[in-house]
Design a protein around this motif. Sequence first.
Motif, PDB file in Angstrom:
ATOM      1  N   GLN A   1      -4.565   5.676  -0.273  1.00  0.00           N
ATOM      2  CA  GLN A   1      -3.564   4.655  -0.571  1.00  0.00           C
ATOM      3  C   GLN A   1      -4.174   3.543  -1.425  1.00  0.00           C
ATOM      4  N   LEU A   2      -3.321   2.947  -2.262  1.00  0.00           N
ATOM      5  CA  LEU A   2      -3.732   1.833  -3.118  1.00  0.00           C
ATOM      6  C   LEU A   2      -2.611   0.799  -3.162  1.00  0.00           C
ATOM      7  N   PRO A   3      -2.938  -0.459  -3.495  1.00  0.00           N
ATOM      8  CA  PRO A   3      -1.883  -1.463  -3.655  1.00  0.00           C
ATOM      9  C   PRO A   3      -1.057  -1.178  -4.908  1.00  0.00           C
ATOM     10  N   VAL A   4       0.245  -1.172  -4.741  1.00  0.00           N
ATOM     11  CA  VAL A   4       1.167  -0.831  -5.828  1.00  0.00           C
ATOM     12  C   VAL A   4       2.204  -1.930  -5.960  1.00  0.00           C
ATOM     13  N   GLN A   5       2.429  -2.376  -7.182  1.00  0.00           N
ATOM     14  CA  GLN A   5       3.483  -3.353  -7.444  1.00  0.00           C
ATOM     15  C   GLN A   5       4.693  -2.638  -8.016  1.00  0.00           C
ATOM     16  N   ASP A   6       5.823  -2.831  -7.380  1.00  0.00           N
ATOM     17  CA  ASP A   6       7.052  -2.167  -7.794  1.00  0.00           C
ATOM     18  C   ASP A   6       7.758  -3.020  -8.843  1.00  0.00           C
ATOM     19  N   CYS A   7       7.852  -2.500 -10.045  1.00  0.00           N
ATOM     20  CA  CYS A   7       8.497  -3.212 -11.149  1.00  0.00           C
ATOM     21  C   CYS A   7       9.865  -2.620 -11.460  1.00  0.00           C
ATOM     22  N   THR A   8      10.447  -1.948 -10.475  1.00  0.00           N
ATOM     23  CA  THR A   8      11.774  -1.393 -10.658  1.00  0.00           C
ATOM     24  C   THR A   8      12.749  -2.510 -11.029  1.00  0.00           C
ATOM     25  N   GLY A   9      13.552  -2.277 -12.041  1.00  0.00           N
ATOM     26  CA  GLY A   9      14.434  -3.302 -12.591  1.00  0.00           C
ATOM     27  C   GLY A   9      14.217  -3.475 -14.080  1.00  0.00           C
ATOM     28  N   TRP A  10      13.016  -3.105 -14.559  1.00  0.00           N
ATOM     29  CA  TRP A  10      12.791  -3.082 -16.004  1.00  0.00           C
ATOM     30  C   TRP A  10      13.747  -2.092 -16.664  1.00  0.00           C
ATOM     31  N   THR A  11      14.176  -2.436 -17.856  1.00  0.00           N
ATOM     32  CA  THR A  11      14.892  -1.464 -18.669  1.00  0.00           C
ATOM     33  C   THR A  11      13.886  -0.479 -19.253  1.00  0.00           C
ATOM     34  N   ASP A  12      14.372   0.598 -19.825  1.00  0.00           N
ATOM     35  CA  ASP A  12      13.473   1.555 -20.463  1.00  0.00           C
ATOM     36  C   ASP A  12      12.647   0.886 -21.555  1.00  0.00           C
TER      37      ASP A  12
ATOM     38  N   ASP B   1     -16.544   1.480  -7.386  1.00  0.00           N
ATOM     39  CA  ASP B   1     -17.413   1.770  -6.248  1.00  0.00           C
ATOM     40  C   ASP B   1     -18.379   0.627  -6.002  1.00  0.00           C
ATOM     41  N   ARG B   2     -18.758  -0.094  -7.059  1.00  0.00           N
ATOM     42  CA  ARG B   2     -19.733  -1.184  -6.929  1.00  0.00           C
ATOM     43  C   ARG B   2     -19.075  -2.500  -6.498  1.00  0.00           C
ATOM     44  N   VAL B   3     -17.981  -2.884  -7.144  1.00  0.00           N
ATOM     45  CA  VAL B   3     -17.414  -4.218  -6.906  1.00  0.00           C
ATOM     46  C   VAL B   3     -16.069  -4.179  -6.200  1.00  0.00           C
ATOM     47  N   GLY B   4     -15.509  -2.992  -5.999  1.00  0.00           N
ATOM     48  CA  GLY B   4     -14.238  -2.887  -5.316  1.00  0.00           C
ATOM     49  C   GLY B   4     -13.062  -2.773  -6.268  1.00  0.00           C
ATOM     50  N   PHE B   5     -11.936  -2.431  -5.705  1.00  0.00           N
ATOM     51  CA  PHE B   5     -10.689  -2.273  -6.462  1.00  0.00           C
ATOM     52  C   PHE B   5     -10.052  -3.641  -6.648  1.00  0.00           C
ATOM     53  N   VAL B   6      -9.710  -3.979  -7.882  1.00  0.00           N
ATOM     54  CA  VAL B   6      -9.118  -5.281  -8.202  1.00  0.00           C
ATOM     55  C   VAL B   6      -7.757  -5.051  -8.848  1.00  0.00           C
ATOM     56  N   GLY B   7      -6.758  -5.804  -8.401  1.00  0.00           N
ATOM     57  CA  GLY B   7      -5.444  -5.700  -9.014  1.00  0.00           C
ATOM     58  C   GLY B   7      -4.548  -4.707  -8.303  1.00  0.00           C
ATOM     59  N   VAL B   8      -3.575  -4.200  -9.059  1.00  0.00           N
ATOM     60  CA  VAL B   8      -2.594  -3.271  -8.503  1.00  0.00           C
ATOM     61  C   VAL B   8      -2.294  -2.186  -9.529  1.00  0.00           C
ATOM     62  N   VAL B   9      -1.695  -1.108  -9.046  1.00  0.00           N
ATOM     63  CA  VAL B   9      -1.066  -0.125  -9.921  1.00  0.00           C
ATOM     64  C   VAL B   9       0.398  -0.537 -10.036  1.00  0.00           C
TER      65      VAL B   9
ATOM     66  N   LEU C   1       0.850  -1.186   0.000  1.00  0.00           N
ATOM     67  CA  LEU C   1       0.000   0.000   0.000  1.00  0.00           C
ATOM     68  C   LEU C   1       0.889   1.240   0.000  1.00  0.00           C
ATOM     69  N   ARG C   2       0.613   2.128  -0.952  1.00  0.00           N
ATOM     70  CA  ARG C   2       1.392   3.357  -1.043  1.00  0.00           C
ATOM     71  C   ARG C   2       0.456   4.531  -1.290  1.00  0.00           C
ATOM     72  N   PRO C   3       0.808   5.709  -0.806  1.00  0.00           N
ATOM     73  CA  PRO C   3      -0.011   6.892  -1.100  1.00  0.00           C
ATOM     74  C   PRO C   3      -0.006   7.189  -2.590  1.00  0.00           C
ATOM     75  N   ILE C   4      -1.179   7.433  -3.144  1.00  0.00           N
ATOM     76  CA  ILE C   4      -1.235   7.693  -4.580  1.00  0.00           C
ATOM     77  C   ILE C   4      -0.569   9.026  -4.932  1.00  0.00           C
ATOM     78  N   ALA C   5      -0.410   9.897  -3.942  1.00  0.00           N
ATOM     79  CA  ALA C   5       0.266  11.172  -4.205  1.00  0.00           C
ATOM     80  C   ALA C   5       1.721  10.961  -4.580  1.00  0.00           C
ATOM     81  N   GLU C   6       2.295   9.795  -4.221  1.00  0.00           N
ATOM     82  CA  GLU C   6       3.687   9.520  -4.534  1.00  0.00           C
ATOM     83  C   GLU C   6       3.867   8.980  -5.954  1.00  0.00           C
ATOM     84  N   LEU C   7       2.790   8.631  -6.623  1.00  0.00           N
ATOM     85  CA  LEU C   7       2.878   7.973  -7.923  1.00  0.00           C
ATOM     86  C   LEU C   7       2.850   9.003  -9.037  1.00  0.00           C
TER      87      LEU C   7
END
Length: 235
Positions: A95-106, A43-51, A14-20
């Motif tokens: 806050q929202l669930p965030v997956q960190d994909c740091t390590g990808w090349t450009d 709003d109806r079914v909830g947040f699914v997945g990650v940013v 979970l990370r603050p969306i203001a940081e994204l």
Amino acid sequence: MTQTKTQAKPTATLRPIAELAPHGDNPRIHPEEQIAKLAAMIDRVGFVGVVAVRDGVIAKGHGTLAACRRLLAEGKDIHPAPGRERGAPPFPRGQLPVQDCTGWTDAEFRAFVAADNQLGLLSGWDDDLLRLNLDGLELDGFDLGDIGFSGDELERLLALPDRATPPEPGFQPALDPGTDHRQVTDAEVDRAQARADGRFSGGDARRKAELLCPNCAESFHMNADDLALILRDAQ
């Protein structure tokens, strides 16, 4: 000696969306109409997945994040699936669930951004199965407009198969029940029953059942709640 395989560790936090930070060269456009529909569905079914982010820059979830910001601006909390109506507690505000994909090349980052948006467009629909699903959702009270189909698409998908040519003037089906102008298919019978199975709520007069006369092949509409009562009494 048995070697123990290294297990992957969850990378979503979970990370603050203001940081994204949005991807400045994101080629995908999210119009307000889409964001509004995304917000309604979350709003109806909830947040699914990650940013998904790389070094804090969004790779996946620009539209979803915009929809969540819209809900927050309306004073609403963001709930994970199965959603607010099913009792899921909300995420900490902002806050929202965030997956960190740091390590990808450009190149990998840009490839994922394009593929994530494009690969889904290569699939198609089974119109018959989609029609059955939309029928069921409508009966369960979902606003089909929030799912993303246009009015024209819904009208086409929810339309029953083309009817046969109307009978000649003067035909009396009640006096000639054996006349077979057109056989009613099992799918049409199932559809009529599905539209009149008693699950309608609120006496919504807009819910109409479309029926087909098995003798003359002429279609007509009636209030689905009334039809449900008729079928119940006939059992």
